[in-house]
Structure formats: C-alpha cells, structure tokens
Design a protein around this motif. Structure first.
Motif, PDB file in Angstrom:
ATOM      1  N   TRP A 163     -46.871 -18.323 -33.121  1.00 39.10           N
ATOM      2  CA  TRP A 163     -47.898 -17.503 -32.482  1.00 39.10           C
ATOM      3  C   TRP A 163     -47.302 -16.451 -31.562  1.00 39.10           C
ATOM      4  N   TRP A 164     -46.216 -16.773 -30.865  1.00 39.80           N
ATOM      5  CA  TRP A 164     -45.647 -15.795 -29.932  1.00 39.80           C
ATOM      6  C   TRP A 164     -45.063 -14.606 -30.694  1.00 39.80           C
ATOM      7  N   VAL A 165     -44.514 -14.876 -31.876  1.00 34.84           N
ATOM      8  CA  VAL A 165     -43.990 -13.783 -32.707  1.00 34.84           C
ATOM      9  C   VAL A 165     -45.152 -12.947 -33.253  1.00 34.84           C
ATOM     10  N   ALA A 166     -46.228 -13.628 -33.655  1.00 36.66           N
ATOM     11  CA  ALA A 166     -47.406 -12.913 -34.150  1.00 36.66           C
ATOM     12  C   ALA A 166     -47.973 -11.993 -33.071  1.00 36.66           C
ATOM     13  N   ASN A 167     -47.990 -12.468 -31.824  1.00 29.15           N
ATOM     14  CA  ASN A 167     -48.469 -11.642 -30.717  1.00 29.15           C
ATOM     15  C   ASN A 167     -47.580 -10.426 -30.510  1.00 29.15           C
ATOM     16  N   LEU A 168     -46.289 -10.636 -30.634  1.00 29.68           N
ATOM     17  CA  LEU A 168     -45.337  -9.532 -30.481  1.00 29.68           C
ATOM     18  C   LEU A 168     -45.538  -8.498 -31.583  1.00 29.68           C
ATOM     19  N   GLN A 169     -45.695  -8.970 -32.814  1.00 31.51           N
ATOM     20  CA  GLN A 169     -45.944  -8.063 -33.937  1.00 31.51           C
ATOM     21  C   GLN A 169     -47.255  -7.309 -33.753  1.00 31.51           C
ATOM     22  N   ALA A 170     -48.284  -8.032 -33.285  1.00 29.77           N
ATOM     23  CA  ALA A 170     -49.592  -7.414 -33.094  1.00 29.77           C
ATOM     24  C   ALA A 170     -49.555  -6.340 -32.016  1.00 29.77           C
ATOM     25  N   GLY A 200     -50.706  -3.077 -33.654  1.00 25.59           N
ATOM     26  CA  GLY A 200     -52.019  -2.710 -33.138  1.00 25.59           C
ATOM     27  C   GLY A 200     -52.116  -1.277 -32.663  1.00 25.59           C
ATOM     28  N   ARG A 201     -50.991  -0.616 -32.511  1.00 28.38           N
ATOM     29  CA  ARG A 201     -50.986   0.779 -32.057  1.00 28.38           C
ATOM     30  C   ARG A 201     -51.173   1.768 -33.211  1.00 28.38           C
ATOM     31  N   LEU A 202     -51.100   1.254 -34.446  1.00 34.49           N
ATOM     32  CA  LEU A 202     -51.253   2.123 -35.606  1.00 34.49           C
ATOM     33  C   LEU A 202     -52.722   2.531 -35.780  1.00 34.49           C
ATOM     34  N   PRO A 203     -52.973   3.688 -36.440  1.00 35.64           N
ATOM     35  CA  PRO A 203     -54.361   4.143 -36.654  1.00 35.64           C
ATOM     36  C   PRO A 203     -55.216   3.126 -37.403  1.00 35.64           C
ATOM     37  N   ASN A 204     -54.623   2.487 -38.406  1.00 39.49           N
ATOM     38  CA  ASN A 204     -55.333   1.450 -39.154  1.00 39.49           C
ATOM     39  C   ASN A 204     -54.467   0.195 -39.134  1.00 39.49           C
ATOM     40  N   PRO A 205     -54.492  -0.527 -38.003  1.00 36.67           N
ATOM     41  CA  PRO A 205     -53.539  -1.617 -37.781  1.00 36.67           C
ATOM     42  C   PRO A 205     -53.660  -2.764 -38.767  1.00 36.67           C
ATOM     43  N   LEU A 206     -52.501  -3.281 -39.183  1.00 33.72           N
ATOM     44  CA  LEU A 206     -52.465  -4.453 -40.051  1.00 33.72           C
ATOM     45  C   LEU A 206     -52.797  -5.717 -39.269  1.00 33.72           C
ATOM     46  N   LEU A 207     -52.511  -5.689 -37.960  1.00 34.80           N
ATOM     47  CA  LEU A 207     -52.737  -6.866 -37.126  1.00 34.80           C
ATOM     48  C   LEU A 207     -52.901  -6.426 -35.676  1.00 34.80           C
ATOM     49  N   THR A 208     -53.865  -7.027 -34.989  1.00 36.74           N
ATOM     50  CA  THR A 208     -54.077  -6.742 -33.569  1.00 36.74           C
ATOM     51  C   THR A 208     -54.005  -8.042 -32.777  1.00 36.74           C
ATOM     52  N   LYS A 209     -53.839  -7.920 -31.455  1.00 36.41           N
ATOM     53  CA  LYS A 209     -53.789  -9.108 -30.605  1.00 36.41           C
ATOM     54  C   LYS A 209     -55.092  -9.897 -30.672  1.00 36.41           C
ATOM     55  N   GLN A 251     -57.065 -10.122 -33.229  1.00 34.21           N
ATOM     56  CA  GLN A 251     -57.112 -10.837 -34.498  1.00 34.21           C
ATOM     57  C   GLN A 251     -56.246 -12.094 -34.456  1.00 34.21           C
ATOM     58  N   VAL A 252     -55.140 -12.024 -33.724  1.00 31.86           N
ATOM     59  CA  VAL A 252     -54.299 -13.216 -33.550  1.00 31.86           C
ATOM     60  C   VAL A 252     -55.078 -14.305 -32.826  1.00 31.86           C
ATOM     61  N   LEU A 253     -55.842 -13.906 -31.810  1.00 32.12           N
ATOM     62  CA  LEU A 253     -56.680 -14.869 -31.095  1.00 32.12           C
ATOM     63  C   LEU A 253     -57.716 -15.496 -32.027  1.00 32.12           C
ATOM     64  N   GLN A 254     -58.298 -14.677 -32.906  1.00 35.69           N
ATOM     65  CA  GLN A 254     -59.284 -15.191 -33.856  1.00 35.69           C
ATOM     66  C   GLN A 254     -58.652 -16.192 -34.806  1.00 35.69           C
ATOM     67  N   LEU A 255     -57.428 -15.889 -35.249  1.00 28.92           N
ATOM     68  CA  LEU A 255     -56.756 -16.735 -36.232  1.00 28.92           C
ATOM     69  C   LEU A 255     -56.322 -18.083 -35.654  1.00 28.92           C
ATOM     70  N   ARG A 256     -56.383 -18.219 -34.349  1.00 29.19           N
ATOM     71  CA  ARG A 256     -56.052 -19.496 -33.733  1.00 29.19           C
ATOM     72  C   ARG A 256     -57.186 -20.514 -33.892  1.00 29.19           C
ATOM     73  N   GLU A 257     -58.380 -20.025 -34.211  1.00 27.81           N
ATOM     74  CA  GLU A 257     -59.547 -20.891 -34.334  1.00 27.81           C
ATOM     75  C   GLU A 257     -59.943 -21.070 -35.802  1.00 27.81           C
ATOM     76  N   HIS A 258     -60.360 -22.287 -36.163  1.00 28.17           N
ATOM     77  CA  HIS A 258     -60.818 -22.544 -37.524  1.00 28.17           C
ATOM     78  C   HIS A 258     -62.086 -21.741 -37.801  1.00 28.17           C
ATOM     79  N   ASN A 259     -62.243 -21.307 -39.045  1.00 27.65           N
ATOM     80  CA  ASN A 259     -63.373 -20.463 -39.429  1.00 27.65           C
ATOM     81  C   ASN A 259     -64.163 -21.163 -40.531  1.00 27.65           C
ATOM     82  N   ILE A 260     -64.813 -22.259 -40.149  1.00 29.50           N
ATOM     83  CA  ILE A 260     -65.527 -23.076 -41.126  1.00 29.50           C
ATOM     84  C   ILE A 260     -66.943 -23.399 -40.630  1.00 29.50           C
ATOM     85  N   VAL A 261     -67.796 -23.766 -41.573  1.00 29.77           N
ATOM     86  CA  VAL A 261     -69.185 -24.120 -41.261  1.00 29.77           C
ATOM     87  C   VAL A 261     -69.202 -25.397 -40.419  1.00 29.77           C
ATOM     88  N   SER A 262     -70.002 -25.400 -39.368  1.00 35.20           N
ATOM     89  CA  SER A 262     -70.056 -26.555 -38.469  1.00 35.20           C
ATOM     90  C   SER A 262     -70.829 -27.713 -39.097  1.00 35.20           C
TER      91      SER A 262
END
Length: 324
Positions: free
Chosen positions: A248-255, A259-268, A270-281
């Motif tokens: 995660w720390w490397v992902a944050n560094l990459q983000a 994230g500074r690009l006009p159409n970023p591949l990854l933002t900080k 989004q890294v926060l979002q990816l830390r949480e499961h994305n499933i139906v409760s």
C-alpha cells in the motif's frame, strides 16, 4: 369512436452518453420511452441515435454543476435518471460539486416537475469513509432522499461490459507489460456486475416496478479478489503475465505521481477506495435489495468477458485455445 393517442413517457437521463448511460438508453428505448439525454457534450452523443427509432432519443446540453441547465433539461419529464459521476477530480469537476451538489440539484429539479427519480450511487458509499469519492457519494444519496423520499437508489459494484474502464484497461496493459500490479497484494474483494444487468434494473425502476425510498446494492454472481479478477482476465485473453504484489505504501507513492497526470491511471483517493471490499452487504441480501430481489439473474464475467476482450489476444478473434 376516436382513439386517444397515448404519448410515451419522457425519461431524462443525466450522463446518458457514458459507458453505463448507453446501456440504460438502449434498455429504455426498447420499452418505447421517449428519451432526453442530458450531457455536457451532446455533439459527442451521436452514438446513441441508432439505439432507438427516429426522433426517440434527443441529446441536450446540461451540466449538473449549472442549475439552470438542469431545470431546462427536465422540463415535462415523467422520470429522471441520474448517472453522473467522476472517478477523479479535474478542474471544476470536483467530487463535492458533482456527487453532492449535482445530485441534490437534479433531485430538486425532478421534484419541481413532479417526476420520479432513479439515482445511481456506488457500492462503498459511506459518510465515514476516508475516501472523498465514497464520502461524497453517500452525501449525494442523503441529499436525494431528503429531497424525494421515494427515489430509487442503486449502488452497483464495478461495472463490466464492452466499454468498461476496468477490464479493458488491464487487458490493454497486458499487451505491452510483462507485469500486472496487485495493489495491496490483490486481496481486496469485488463483485463485478454486468452493465446490462444494471441497465435493466434502472429500466425497471422507470417502469415503476421497483419500490422507492430504498437503497439497492447491485453485484454479480461471483465475489472475486482483485488477483482473481486479473487471473480471469489473463485466461480470457490467453496471455501469461507476472502478477506482482504492490504494498500500500508503494501504491500511495505511485498515486502521488500518477495523480498529477491529466487523465491519471491512479490517484490517492482510489488507493483509499481499493483498501475496502466492494461487495454486496449481507443486510441488503437479507432484505432483497439486490438484483435477485429485483428478479434479475446476474451474468458472470466468464460469460461476458470473452465477447469483448478477444481483441486483446495475440491473434485476436482468430486465436485458438490449445487442445486439452
């Protein structure tokens, strides 16, 4: 006896020219509705015209940050669908302005003309989330229900389909890179849902077949980790790639850099979002606030992915699987 001509209902779809929007417009057009597609660039919405009959689909200019354009777009509407969302901030397109202010403005405009409302949020929407995206999505839901108590709210998981920005992006990456990154080790869980199933749910809400005042969680038939999603993707495109865990720390560094690009591949965020499961409760499942509760049989990624990811195979549609 003179027959009275029944004029089809008018449905206004905000954000109807996007990925989910085109499938929603198709589902509504098949039902015979008149459709007004409200988007920032109606001149780029020509791809929607073949989805309906002549004159059935009308793109108009509107911006959810500009209230008067919303009021103009919903004139004479019978139902309003709000699909507008952003994945990252850019210029004046801020999460709060689009997800919260825009959601409230669309709801108020729909209420002013007596139209029903279907609002599209996202799984993971949470007022207490560390992610600004998830937080503003929850604030948007709150604003909608405060304005129209019987509005229908859908929270889909990651949408997949021919024009998606998830599987297509990583499949394209696999064409050139020998490595695919697994953020946080790839253990975050997702429940990918076919965009056609989401569109059908939205169309049924316009039909009046979905109980209002509730939040529905839409997920596919499979719960997969990020790593499993990548493995399924590589199987479909018949390529072998290294799946490399990224802390995660490397992902944050990459983000912080990407994230500074006009159409970023990854933002900080989004890294926060990816830390949480994305499933139906479990609660949504128990209360039938799912696709199954709407009598929709969700389609799996194994059925749909090959229909559009074949173009990422080395020999495209002509590539043959090795004999078993």
């Amino acid at each position: 006896m003179t027959e009275i001509l029944q004029i089809p209902k008018l449905v206004v779809v905000f954000g109807g020219s996007g990925f989910v929007g085109r499938h929603v417009v198709r589902a509504l057009a098949k039902r015979g509705y008149r459709i007004r597609v409200a988007c920032r660039r109606p001149d780029l919405a020509g791809h929607l015209q073949p989805l309906g009959n002549v004159g059935q689909i009308q793109p108009v200019q509107a911006n959810v940050r500009v209230r008067w354009s919303i009021d103009r777009a919903v004139q004479d509407a019978d139902h309003v669908v709000n699909l507008v969302a952003i994945l990252h901030e850019s210029g004046r397109q801020k999460f709060g302005a689009v997800h919260e202010f825009g959601a409230r403005a669309v709801a108020e405009a729909a209420r002013s003309v007596g139209a029903g409302l279907t609002h599209i949020s996202a799984l993971g929407a949470d007022l207490n989330s560390a992610s600004v995206y998830a937080r503003t999505k929850a604030l948007g839901e709150k604003a909608v229900l405060e304005t129209i108590s019987d509005a229908v709210i859908f929270r889909p998981s990651i949408n997949f389909g021919p024009e998606d920005s998830f599987f297509n992006r990583f499949a394209n990456m696999a064409r050139y890179s020998p490595v695919l990154p697994l953020l946080g080790g790839g253990q975050t869980k997702f429940q990918p849902v076919y965009v056609g199933d989401v569109a059908e749910a939205i169309a049924r809400s316009v039909d009046g077949k979905v109980e209002g005042g509730r939040v529905y969680e839409l997920g596919g038939p499979q719960v997969l980790t990020f790593k499993q999603c990548m493995e399924e993707l590589l199987t479909v495109i018949d390529r072998r790639r290294i799946l490399a865990p990224v802390p995660w720390w490397v992902a944050n560094l990459q983000a912080s850099i990407l994230g500074r690009l006009p159409n970023p591949l990854l933002t900080k965020d989004q890294v926060l979002q990816l830390r949480e499961h994305n499933i139906v409760s479990d609660q949504a499942t128990r209360e039938n606030r799912t696709l199954a509760g709407l009598a929709i049989q969700p389609q799996s990624i194994g059925t749909i992915l090959p229909s559009y990811l074949w173009r990422f195979r080395a020999a495209g549609q002509f590539q043959r699987k090795p004999a078993a």
